[in-house]
Write a protein that holds these residues in place. Structure first.
Motif, PDB file in Angstrom:
ATOM      1  N   ASP A  31       0.966  -1.249   0.042  1.00  0.00           N
ATOM      2  CA  ASP A  31       0.101   0.049   0.109  1.00  0.00           C
ATOM      3  C   ASP A  31       0.958   1.235   0.086  1.00  0.00           C
ATOM      4  N   TYR A  32       0.223   2.322  -0.201  1.00  0.00           N
ATOM      5  CA  TYR A  32       1.141   3.751  -0.278  1.00  0.00           C
ATOM      6  C   TYR A  32       1.824   4.015   1.011  1.00  0.00           C
ATOM      7  N   LYS A  33       1.307   3.466   2.220  1.00  0.00           N
ATOM      8  CA  LYS A  33       2.009   3.721   3.623  1.00  0.00           C
ATOM      9  C   LYS A  33       3.333   3.034   3.479  1.00  0.00           C
ATOM     10  N   MET A  35       5.046   1.868   0.942  1.00  0.00           N
ATOM     11  CA  MET A  35       5.898   2.178  -0.184  1.00  0.00           C
ATOM     12  C   MET A  35       6.360   3.650   0.349  1.00  0.00           C
ATOM     13  N   GLY A  36       5.791   4.547   1.038  1.00  0.00           N
ATOM     14  CA  GLY A  36       6.167   5.841   1.458  1.00  0.00           C
ATOM     15  C   GLY A  36       7.293   5.539   2.436  1.00  0.00           C
ATOM     16  N   VAL A  61      -3.064   2.439  -5.741  1.00  0.00           N
ATOM     17  CA  VAL A  61      -2.015   2.953  -4.934  1.00  0.00           C
ATOM     18  C   VAL A  61      -1.066   3.473  -5.973  1.00  0.00           C
ATOM     19  N   VAL A  64      -0.819   7.375  -5.900  1.00  0.00           N
ATOM     20  CA  VAL A  64       0.027   7.914  -4.709  1.00  0.00           C
ATOM     21  C   VAL A  64       1.334   7.929  -4.569  1.00  0.00           C
ATOM     22  N   VAL A  65       1.904   6.684  -5.083  1.00  0.00           N
ATOM     23  CA  VAL A  65       3.300   6.548  -5.251  1.00  0.00           C
ATOM     24  C   VAL A  65       3.807   7.355  -6.271  1.00  0.00           C
ATOM     25  N   GLN A  68       4.542  10.544  -4.557  1.00  0.00           N
ATOM     26  CA  GLN A  68       5.473  10.336  -3.523  1.00  0.00           C
ATOM     27  C   GLN A  68       6.745  10.479  -4.175  1.00  0.00           C
ATOM     28  N   GLU A  86       5.398  13.246   3.235  1.00  0.00           N
ATOM     29  CA  GLU A  86       4.183  12.501   3.681  1.00  0.00           C
ATOM     30  C   GLU A  86       3.878  13.494   5.212  1.00  0.00           C
TER      31      GLU A  86
END
Length: 106
Positions: A31-33, A35-36, A61, A64-65, A68, A86
């Motif tokens: 998920d984006y979290k 990956m972040g 996803v 958002v990625v 980032q 973030e």
């Protein structure tokens, strides 16, 4: 296509340049979290990340990625030493790198 040496090329280039290369095998579960967190670590340490089979990440996803990654690229372009990522201010080591590999068809 699969098996053509994309990931090995990134690893070999990193080795030749003395960069620490982390290979992540992407899947639908990312998920984006998460990956972040990985992008944040790369930015702060100057390591390289090779995201293998990036096309397996869910399309929801990816937008958002992409933002980032853009945030990190803009900070690098501006030669910043710190930037907001973030919602947190983090340090930026100029040698960080983000590489992706994709295998069409799945």
């Amino acid at each position: 296509p699969a098996g053509t040496g994309k990931t090995e090329t990134v690893k070999d280039l990193g080795k030749a340049l003395g960069a620490y290369v982390i290979v992540v095998n992407c899947s639908e579960g990312l998920d984006y979290k998460s990956m972040g967190r990985m992008f944040s670590g790369l930015a702060q340490t100057g390591a390289w990340g090779c995201f293998d089979e990036f096309n397996r990440i869910n399309i929801e996803v990816l937008s958002v990625v992409a933002q980032q990654i853009l945030s990190i690229l803009q900070a690098l372009t501006r030669s910043l030493q710190r930037f907001v990522f973030e919602g947190r201010e983090i340090s930026l080591v100029w040698s960080c790198g983000i590489f992706i590999t994709m295998n069409p068809g799945y």
